[in-house]
Design a protein around this motif. Structure first.
Motif, PDB file in Angstrom:
ATOM      1  N   ALA A   1      12.019  -1.941  11.505  1.00 38.23           N
ATOM      2  CA  ALA A   1      12.597  -0.604  11.571  1.00 38.23           C
ATOM      3  C   ALA A   1      12.559   0.004  10.173  1.00 38.23           C
ATOM      4  O   ALA A   1      12.065  -0.593   9.228  1.00 38.23           O
ATOM      5  N   GLY A   2      13.103   1.186  10.043  1.00 37.17           N
ATOM      6  CA  GLY A   2      12.928   1.919   8.799  1.00 37.17           C
ATOM      7  C   GLY A   2      13.805   1.462   7.651  1.00 37.17           C
ATOM      8  O   GLY A   2      14.765   0.709   7.812  1.00 37.17           O
ATOM      9  N   VAL A   3      13.441   1.943   6.483  1.00 29.03           N
ATOM     10  CA  VAL A   3      14.162   1.842   5.222  1.00 29.03           C
ATOM     11  C   VAL A   3      14.781   0.465   4.991  1.00 29.03           C
ATOM     12  O   VAL A   3      14.059  -0.477   4.705  1.00 29.03           O
ATOM     13  N   ALA A   4      16.102   0.318   5.106  1.00 28.06           N
ATOM     14  CA  ALA A   4      16.755  -0.939   4.735  1.00 28.06           C
ATOM     15  C   ALA A   4      16.288  -2.119   5.582  1.00 28.06           C
ATOM     16  O   ALA A   4      16.420  -3.271   5.148  1.00 28.06           O
TER      17      ALA A   4
ATOM     18  N   PHE B   1      -4.915 -11.260  -0.434  1.00 27.87           N
ATOM     19  CA  PHE B   1      -3.461 -11.348  -0.527  1.00 27.87           C
ATOM     20  C   PHE B   1      -2.923 -12.368   0.467  1.00 27.87           C
ATOM     21  O   PHE B   1      -3.535 -12.643   1.508  1.00 27.87           O
ATOM     22  N   ASP B   2      -1.765 -12.891   0.142  1.00 28.65           N
ATOM     23  CA  ASP B   2      -1.028 -13.710   1.106  1.00 28.65           C
ATOM     24  C   ASP B   2      -0.349 -12.809   2.134  1.00 28.65           C
ATOM     25  O   ASP B   2      -0.336 -13.106   3.325  1.00 28.65           O
ATOM     26  N   THR B   3       0.220 -11.701   1.642  1.00 27.82           N
ATOM     27  CA  THR B   3       0.972 -10.773   2.497  1.00 27.82           C
ATOM     28  C   THR B   3       0.639  -9.344   2.075  1.00 27.82           C
ATOM     29  O   THR B   3       0.558  -9.055   0.886  1.00 27.82           O
ATOM     30  N   VAL B   4       0.468  -8.479   3.058  1.00 25.88           N
ATOM     31  CA  VAL B   4       0.290  -7.054   2.793  1.00 25.88           C
ATOM     32  C   VAL B   4       1.365  -6.290   3.544  1.00 25.88           C
ATOM     33  O   VAL B   4       1.638  -6.569   4.723  1.00 25.88           O
ATOM     34  N   VAL B   5       1.990  -5.326   2.869  1.00 24.94           N
ATOM     35  CA  VAL B   5       3.060  -4.510   3.445  1.00 24.94           C
ATOM     36  C   VAL B   5       2.606  -3.050   3.480  1.00 24.94           C
ATOM     37  O   VAL B   5       2.156  -2.514   2.460  1.00 24.94           O
ATOM     38  N   ILE B   6       2.750  -2.426   4.646  1.00 28.76           N
ATOM     39  CA  ILE B   6       2.421  -1.013   4.813  1.00 28.76           C
ATOM     40  C   ILE B   6       3.719  -0.259   5.078  1.00 28.76           C
ATOM     41  O   ILE B   6       4.271  -0.328   6.181  1.00 28.76           O
ATOM     42  N   PRO B   7       4.262   0.443   4.093  1.00 25.26           N
ATOM     43  CA  PRO B   7       5.508   1.191   4.306  1.00 25.26           C
ATOM     44  C   PRO B   7       5.258   2.483   5.065  1.00 25.26           C
ATOM     45  O   PRO B   7       4.115   2.825   5.391  1.00 25.26           O
ATOM     46  N   GLY B   8       6.346   3.216   5.338  1.00 25.56           N
ATOM     47  CA  GLY B   8       6.248   4.452   6.099  1.00 25.56           C
ATOM     48  C   GLY B   8       6.618   5.666   5.279  1.00 25.56           C
ATOM     49  O   GLY B   8       6.667   5.633   4.047  1.00 25.56           O
ATOM     50  N   SER B   9       6.902   6.754   5.985  1.00 24.27           N
ATOM     51  CA  SER B   9       7.168   8.025   5.334  1.00 24.27           C
ATOM     52  C   SER B   9       8.066   8.864   6.222  1.00 24.27           C
ATOM     53  O   SER B   9       8.137   8.661   7.436  1.00 24.27           O
ATOM     54  N   GLU B  10       8.759   9.834   5.603  1.00 22.18           N
ATOM     55  CA  GLU B  10       9.488  10.835   6.376  1.00 22.18           C
ATOM     56  C   GLU B  10       8.538  11.882   6.934  1.00 22.18           C
ATOM     57  O   GLU B  10       8.883  12.639   7.841  1.00 22.18           O
ATOM     58  N   LEU B  11       7.333  11.955   6.388  1.00 17.08           N
ATOM     59  CA  LEU B  11       6.328  12.868   6.929  1.00 17.08           C
ATOM     60  C   LEU B  11       5.927  12.405   8.328  1.00 17.08           C
ATOM     61  O   LEU B  11       5.950  11.207   8.623  1.00 17.08           O
TER      62      LEU B  11
ATOM     63  N   MET C   1      10.419   5.835  -0.453  1.00 24.59           N
ATOM     64  CA  MET C   1      10.549   4.930  -1.592  1.00 24.59           C
ATOM     65  C   MET C   1      11.270   3.635  -1.223  1.00 24.59           C
ATOM     66  O   MET C   1      10.852   2.542  -1.608  1.00 24.59           O
ATOM     67  N   LEU C   2      12.365   3.738  -0.476  1.00 19.69           N
ATOM     68  CA  LEU C   2      13.113   2.525  -0.137  1.00 19.69           C
ATOM     69  C   LEU C   2      12.311   1.612   0.784  1.00 19.69           C
ATOM     70  O   LEU C   2      12.535   0.397   0.802  1.00 19.69           O
ATOM     71  N   ASP C   3      11.366   2.170   1.540  1.00 22.77           N
ATOM     72  CA  ASP C   3      10.536   1.351   2.420  1.00 22.77           C
ATOM     73  C   ASP C   3       9.770   0.284   1.648  1.00 22.77           C
ATOM     74  O   ASP C   3       9.531  -0.812   2.165  1.00 22.77           O
ATOM     75  N   PHE C   4       9.328   0.605   0.434  1.00 22.20           N
ATOM     76  CA  PHE C   4       8.568  -0.403  -0.301  1.00 22.20           C
ATOM     77  C   PHE C   4       9.350  -1.011  -1.465  1.00 22.20           C
ATOM     78  O   PHE C   4       9.141  -2.171  -1.823  1.00 22.20           O
ATOM     79  N   VAL C   5      10.287  -0.267  -2.051  1.00 19.46           N
ATOM     80  CA  VAL C   5      11.072  -0.820  -3.155  1.00 19.46           C
ATOM     81  C   VAL C   5      11.990  -1.934  -2.655  1.00 19.46           C
ATOM     82  O   VAL C   5      12.152  -2.964  -3.319  1.00 19.46           O
TER      83      VAL C   5
ATOM     84  N   LEU D   1       0.842  -1.195   0.000  1.00 16.42           N
ATOM     85  CA  LEU D   1       0.000   0.000   0.000  1.00 16.42           C
ATOM     86  C   LEU D   1       0.878   1.246   0.000  1.00 16.42           C
ATOM     87  O   LEU D   1       1.623   1.488   0.960  1.00 16.42           O
ATOM     88  N   VAL D   2       0.805   2.032  -1.066  1.00 15.55           N
ATOM     89  CA  VAL D   2       1.606   3.247  -1.170  1.00 15.55           C
ATOM     90  C   VAL D   2       0.698   4.466  -1.111  1.00 15.55           C
ATOM     91  O   VAL D   2      -0.523   4.368  -1.267  1.00 15.55           O
TER      92      VAL D   2
END
Length: 337
Positions: free
Chosen positions: A165-168, A75-85, A23-27, A16-17
């Protein structure tokens, strides 16, 4: 008998974007799932938004999505990324509604970085363990006291809920999900292809800004800080520092806690640790770093590193040397082999 992965259907992964998504959170996680497809039937990665409209990422790139969350199926898996906001900006009612719908239509749900706030807002983490980027951890714990926040964890699993945790760190979590689905050999192969660690040692504190701290505000505290920094290996005590400042031990301790958020003894340990860490970065041996920083022995330095970062100074040095050094490249190769 080895499982026949070829007979297994591809697992759908929904990500979910939203406008402002890191960007790196989901890419990063998406690349892990797609890379796995070189070895196993793997995954179908589907990008979603709350309303089905394309979104603009943290770096300004426009991302095309496949569907609105409510129209995307199961879905089998759902990913919710984050933001710098700030979470108050991007965790909108529309995003919450989308996460709620997706949580009803997935086998497992994962958050990356501040995406944890969306799950927490829905009460999904109540009474459960979770993590987020170290800079958001205190806010997550304050706003959602029912969540058991683990601020130093790279990622956490509690039942069918996952957080990282974040990003990587999203890559670490995605590799763990691949391992759950297809085994360690497949996950290790993906790590090799992406040239990342199969599993990183230590927690978030080794990457965080917690080793930097507030600057002294008063001339008196600055005078003592300068003395400590000029010779961290000297056997400083609270009494010798107070004598240098010509104040009582009690008064110096009060000023240090008010301005630096540490006692004088804690500040000495803080500076020594930083000096030792910087020497390891520069390529000095553990013994040399311990001597110059004032730890007295390499064993004392090892205990300090394990206590603070959960990793020995030697392993820390292997992971954080310059990327141009042969030793660093050998370390990466060993970690993913």
């Amino acid at each position: 008998m080895a499982p026949n992965f070829a007979e297994q259907p591809r697992r759908r992964v929904g990500i979910l974007v939203f406008d402002g998504v890191k960007m790196l959170d989901f890419v990063g996680p998406a690349e892990v799932f797609v890379e796995a497809n070189q070895t196993v039937p793997g995954y179908e990665v589907v990008l979603l938004s709350a309303d089905g409209e394309n979104v603009q990422t943290s770096i300004g790139a426009r991302i095309e999505v496949s569907a609105a969350a409510a129209d995307a199926g199961r879905f089998d898996t759902v990913v919710i990324p984050g933001s710098e906001l700030p979470p108050t900006k991007f965790v909108t009612p529309e995003l919450i509604a989308a996460v709620r719908h997706l949580s009803w239509n997935t086998r497992r749900l994962a958050s990356i970085c501040s995406g944890a706030f969306a799950l927490a807002d829905l009460g999904l983490f109540d009474g459960r363990r979770a993590t987020t980027h170290w800079k958001f951890a205190a806010d997550l714990a304050r706003r959602y006291p029912s969540v058991v926040v683990e601020p130093d964890a790279i990622f956490v699993r509690d039942g069918n809920l996952y957080s990282s945790a974040g990003v990587a760190a999203g890559v670490d979590l995605a590799l763990a999900l691949v391992e759950e689905d297809y085994g360690a050999d497949v996950a290790r192969r993906v790590a090799q292809l992406l040239v990342v660690y199969m599993q990183r040692a230590g927690g978030q504190s080794q990457f965080s800004a917690s080793l930097s701290g507030p600057a002294p505000r008063s001339p008196l505290v600055r005078k003592v800080v300068d003395l400590i920094c000029a010779d961290p290996a000297f056997p400083h005590t609270v009494q010798t520092l107070a004598d240098h400042a010509r104040v009582s031990v009690r008064h110096l301790t009060r000023l240090f806690r008010a301005e630096l958020e540490r006692s004088p003894a804690e500040y000495v340990a803080f500076i020594r640790f930083g000096v030792a860490r910087d020497m390891l970065h520069a390529g000095h041996s553990v013994t040399e770093a311990a001597m110059v920083a004032g730890f007295g022995s390499s064993e004392a330095l090892r205990r300090a590193f394990v206590a603070r970062l959960g990793i020995s100074p030697r392993k820390y040095q292997q992971r954080f040397r310059s990327t141009g050094s042969t030793a660093a490249l050998e370390s990466v190769a060993a970690a993913v082999s």
